[in-house]
Structures are given as structure tokens and as C-alpha cells.
Design a protein around this motif. Structure first.
Motif, short mmCIF file in Angstrom:
data_model
loop_
_atom_site.label_atom_id
_atom_site.label_comp_id
_atom_site.label_asym_id
_atom_site.label_seq_id
_atom_site.Cartn_x
_atom_site.Cartn_y
_atom_site.Cartn_z
N VAL A 99 -0.79 48.73 46.93
CA VAL A 99 -0.99 47.49 46.18
C VAL A 99 -1.94 47.77 45.02
CG1 VAL A 99 -0.57 46.01 48.17
CG2 VAL A 99 -2.90 46.78 47.68
N SER A 100 -1.95 46.90 44.02
CA SER A 100 -2.84 47.10 42.88
C SER A 100 -4.17 46.39 43.04
CB SER A 100 -2.16 46.64 41.59
OG SER A 100 -1.80 45.27 41.67
N ASN A 101 -4.23 45.40 43.92
CA ASN A 101 -5.46 44.65 44.14
C ASN A 101 -5.74 44.54 45.63
OD1 ASN A 101 -6.23 43.42 41.36
ND2 ASN A 101 -4.03 43.04 41.55
N LEU A 102 -7.01 44.73 46.01
CA LEU A 102 -7.41 44.59 47.40
C LEU A 102 -8.71 43.80 47.44
CD1 LEU A 102 -6.07 45.53 50.00
CD2 LEU A 102 -7.58 47.52 50.00
N PHE A 103 -8.75 42.75 48.26
CA PHE A 103 -9.88 41.83 48.32
C PHE A 103 -10.49 41.83 49.71
CE2 PHE A 103 -6.76 40.47 45.29
CZ PHE A 103 -7.45 39.99 44.21
N SER A 104 -11.81 41.81 49.76
CA SER A 104 -12.47 41.65 51.06
C SER A 104 -12.40 40.18 51.47
CB SER A 104 -13.94 42.08 50.96
OG SER A 104 -14.69 41.18 50.15
N GLY A 105 -12.51 39.95 52.77
CA GLY A 105 -12.52 38.57 53.25
C GLY A 105 -13.68 37.78 52.69
#
Length: 234
Positions: A99-105
Motif C-alpha cells: 500500500v502507499s499509505n499506512l496509518f497507526s490506530g
């Protein structure tokens, strides 16, 4: 009081501006990771046939110390903190999930509830520098289409049902995986292991991990795993 009311209005305005800026940046990064990136790479390969380029973004929230680092010969401005390091590891992990974007909770839950509909749950892990498990989220890839973007406040209530179902089924697979119900999780993840699926690499990653124990959760399974291998966000 009048002063407090004015302060609240200013904070609401700043919050709205921050959200608009975030989604504008997100839209740009998604476009660059899609067809626009392919065009740039194609032009570069005319001169450098082996040229490769990929963009990944990791999002986290926390404190940081800003300051100059270096020597009398070269000084760079930098940001130091475990939160900055975690954001960097999230960026590295984008390669793992494709994926191009990864977000923490932690970042995800600061967004307004309406905005969270754009995102989908990918995994639950611990990383180097994290004391507690971290939920990982990414942008629903079906919300980015060729020549148009679904990002923007005006479309918050008009997310296509296909995109909602896409995110719901994958999130259900992650929930089953975390609960140790790996045989059922496997069935759902395998729905994404197809050539035209934008989350194929993420699904393959989850399936590969579960296959290590023949799709049966270990007796000491806690609902998450540690990303420690090279390339796993370490």
C-alpha cells in the motif's frame, strides 16, 4: 465567556483546515502512487531502462524534539522521538502490505468519525519502539479511481457500496485473525488473493504468516504478532 467562545471557533476552524490539508495531501499521494507514478516511471525508463520508483507514507502522532544535528561542516534540521521512529517504520511497512499509505490506530482515531469511512483495518502488530499493539489502517483503494478522487468533505456520505463491502470483508478477516479463528480468516483473505485486487500483497502476507502453523493459531496467540524481520518495519 466571549473569549472562550472565540477560542472554540478558532479551534474548530483550525481543525477543519487541518483536515482539508490532510486529505489534499492524501489525495496527492494516492495519485502519485497510481497512474501518475506509472507515467513518470515510463518516461524515466526511456533513458534508464531499469529505473524503479515507489512512494510510501507512514502516519503516526506524538511528541518530537526539533533541532539541528550535525557538525560545523554540515547541519541538518531533524525531529527526534520514538513517535518519529514509529512513523518511519510504518513507511517501511508499506512495502510489506503493498500500500502507499499506512496509518497507526492512534492517528486514525484522531480523525472525525465521518472521515474514518475512507479507511480500512489492515493488521494488529507490535513494532520496535512500541510498547503496545498497534492497529494498522490504510486508505480504501477502491476510493481512488483513474482520473477522479473520492476524497473531500462533499463525498463523505456518498462512498460506493462496493468500496464499503470491500473494506468490511477485509476488516472481518483481520478480526477473525486477531481472535485466533484462522481457518475462517483464511477463507476471507483468499478472496483478496487475485491478480486484479489492490490488496493482494497484504492478503498474501497474512496468509503466509498463518500458513507457518497450518492456519491454526498457536496456543499462546495474543491476537497480534511482532514485525521483526528485515523489511517488516524494523
Amino acid at each position: 465567556s466571549k473569549g472562550h467562545a472565540q477560542f472554540r471557533r478558532q479551534m474548530r476552524a483550525l481543525r477543519a483546515l487541518a483536515i482539508e490539508c490532510f486529505f489534499s495531501f492524501l489525495e496527492t499521494s494516492q495519485r502519485l502512487a497510481g497512474e501518475e507514478m506509472e507515467e513518470l516511471v515510463a518516461r524515466a525508463r526511456q533513458k534508464l531502462p531499469t529505473f524503479e520508483l515507489a512512494l510510501g507514507f507512514g502516519y503516526h502522532v506524538g511528541w518530537a524534539i526539533e533541532g539541528p544535528i550535525g557538525s560545523v561542516h554540515k547541519v541538518d534540521a531533524s525531529y527526534l522521538s520514538p513517535h518519529v521512529n514509529l512513523a518511519a517504520r510504518l513507511e517501511t511497512a508499506t512495502k510489506l502490505y503493498g500500500v502507499s499509505n499506512l496509518f497507526s490506530g492512534q492517528f486514525y482515531y484522531l480523525l472525525p468519525k465521518a472521515c474514518r469511512r475512507y479507511f480500512m483495518k489492515l493488521d494488529l502488530v507490535t513494532m520496535k519502539g512500541s510498547q503496545h499493539p498497534i492497529l494498522l489502517f490504510t486508505v480504501n483503494p477502491l476510493l481512488v479511481v483513474a482520473g477522479a478522487s473520492h476524497f473531500g468533505r462533499e463525498t463523505l456520505d456518498h462512498i460506493p457500496k462496493k468500496a464499503e463491502d470491500f473494506a468490511k470483508t477485509y476488516s472481518e478477516a483481520v478480526t477473525l485473525y486477531c481472535a485466533g479463528k484462522w481457518s475462517r480468516a483464511r477463507i476471507k483473505f483468499e478472496q483478496y488473493d487475485t491478480l486484479d485486487c489492490p490488496l493482494r500483497k497484504a492478503a498474501q502476507h497474512m496468509l503466509a504468516f498463518m500458513s507457518l502453523t497450518n492456519y491454526v493459531a498457536p496456543n499462546d496467540w495474543l491476537g497480534y504478532r511482532v514485525l521483526t524481520r528485515k523489511g517488516d518495519g524494523d
